[in-house]
Design a protein around this motif. Structure first.
Motif, PDB file in Angstrom:
ATOM      1  N   GLY A  15       0.774  -1.211  -0.105  1.00  0.00           N
ATOM      2  CA  GLY A  15       0.085  -0.138   0.010  1.00  0.00           C
ATOM      3  C   GLY A  15       0.851   1.420  -0.052  1.00  0.00           C
ATOM      4  N   GLY A  16       1.875   1.132   0.826  1.00  0.00           N
ATOM      5  CA  GLY A  16       2.688   2.476   0.898  1.00  0.00           C
ATOM      6  C   GLY A  16       3.318   2.675  -0.485  1.00  0.00           C
ATOM      7  N   GLY A  17       3.795   1.591  -1.070  1.00  0.00           N
ATOM      8  CA  GLY A  17       4.622   1.716  -2.360  1.00  0.00           C
ATOM      9  C   GLY A  17       3.585   2.221  -3.507  1.00  0.00           C
ATOM     10  N   TRP A  18       2.469   1.447  -3.339  1.00  0.00           N
ATOM     11  CA  TRP A  18       1.287   2.017  -4.495  1.00  0.00           C
ATOM     12  C   TRP A  18       1.018   3.550  -4.229  1.00  0.00           C
ATOM     13  N   GLY A  19       0.769   3.825  -2.940  1.00  0.00           N
ATOM     14  CA  GLY A  19       0.356   5.241  -2.541  1.00  0.00           C
ATOM     15  C   GLY A  19       1.745   6.254  -3.006  1.00  0.00           C
ATOM     16  N   SER A  20       2.884   5.867  -2.767  1.00  0.00           N
ATOM     17  CA  SER A  20       3.994   6.644  -3.193  1.00  0.00           C
ATOM     18  C   SER A  20       3.862   7.036  -4.963  1.00  0.00           C
ATOM     19  N   GLN A  21       3.567   5.732  -5.525  1.00  0.00           N
ATOM     20  CA  GLN A  21       3.718   6.069  -6.933  1.00  0.00           C
ATOM     21  C   GLN A  21       2.287   6.747  -7.320  1.00  0.00           C
ATOM     22  N   LEU A  22       1.239   6.691  -6.488  1.00  0.00           N
ATOM     23  CA  LEU A  22       0.141   7.657  -6.968  1.00  0.00           C
ATOM     24  C   LEU A  22       0.580   8.982  -6.830  1.00  0.00           C
ATOM     25  N   ILE A  23       1.340   9.233  -5.355  1.00  0.00           N
ATOM     26  CA  ILE A  23       1.628  10.820  -5.393  1.00  0.00           C
ATOM     27  C   ILE A  23       2.458  11.109  -6.351  1.00  0.00           C
ATOM     28  N   ALA A  24       3.493  10.413  -6.525  1.00  0.00           N
ATOM     29  CA  ALA A  24       4.470  10.735  -7.438  1.00  0.00           C
ATOM     30  C   ALA A  24       4.068  11.062  -9.087  1.00  0.00           C
ATOM     31  N   ALA A  25       2.878  10.451  -9.459  1.00  0.00           N
ATOM     32  CA  ALA A  25       2.323  10.335 -10.682  1.00  0.00           C
ATOM     33  C   ALA A  25       1.621  11.827 -10.722  1.00  0.00           C
ATOM     34  N   LYS A  26       0.722  11.957  -9.679  1.00  0.00           N
ATOM     35  CA  LYS A  26       0.181  13.260  -9.395  1.00  0.00           C
ATOM     36  C   LYS A  26       1.096  14.373  -9.573  1.00  0.00           C
TER      37      LYS A  26
END
Length: 183
Positions: A15-26
């Motif tokens: 979840g943390g990895g996925w959340g980090s990817q989502l934030i970086a993409a935004k």
């Protein structure tokens, strides 16, 4: 219990990895949007600058053409300059039309403060053209009295000064808009 902790740990990591990817993409999308907006602003700034420059060049050509009167006055003493005067009147008429075309291009690209100043300058140019013609014709007419020529000259000079002031206001608004103030 240990298995549950392990599962929760794995899910937290995923979840943390996925959340980090989502934030970086935004963040990346926001940066790309900012680049596109900046490029668009630069493009329209360049378009406005080109339109403003063309309009100012036309106003300057008109100014030069109307300033040619003093040279004609001197030549009138020794030559018949009526054909020259007709050519200048035609040139001034063409420049007035050209300024109208340039104004149309500015209306598409320009901002209101510049357009307002340009509109005043264009109306002054339109008002100046008949005064210039009257003055030219009074000079060329051998039957004109000095009073007629002086009256035409006075009206021309007043309108010419108003045109020049409005031309300056256009340039001032352009500099202000394009952040070229020297103040």
């Amino acid at each position: 219990m240990t298995i549950w902790l392990a599962i929760i740990g794995v899910l937290g990591t995923l979840g943390g990895g996925w959340g980090s990817q989502l934030i970086a993409a935004k963040r990346e999308l926001a940066r790309e949007k900012q680049k596109i907006d900046s490029a668009r602003e630069d493009h329209w700034r360049d378009q406005r600058l080109a339109a403003y420059t063309e309009f100012m060049i036309t106003l300057d050509k008109f100014m030069v053409a109307t300033n040619g009167i003093s040279g004609m006055l001197e030549r009138l003493k020794t030559h018949d300059v009526r054909s020259e005067i007709r050519a200048e009147i035609e040139k001034i008429s063409q420049l007035r039309e050209e300024a109208g075309v340039k104004m149309a291009a500015m209306e598409i690209r320009g901002t209101m403060p510049v357009l307002n100043a340009a509109s005043v300058a264009l109306s002054r140019l339109v008002s100046l053209r008949p005064k210039t013609q009257d003055y030219f014709l009074a000079i060329a007419d051998k039957n004109s009295t000095s009073e007629t020529v002086n009256q035409a000259e006075q009206e021309f000079n007043q309108e010419h000064d108003l045109f020049n002031k409005s031309r300056y206001e256009v340039a001032k608004e352009i500099r202000k808009e394009l952040l070229l103030n020297e103040e």
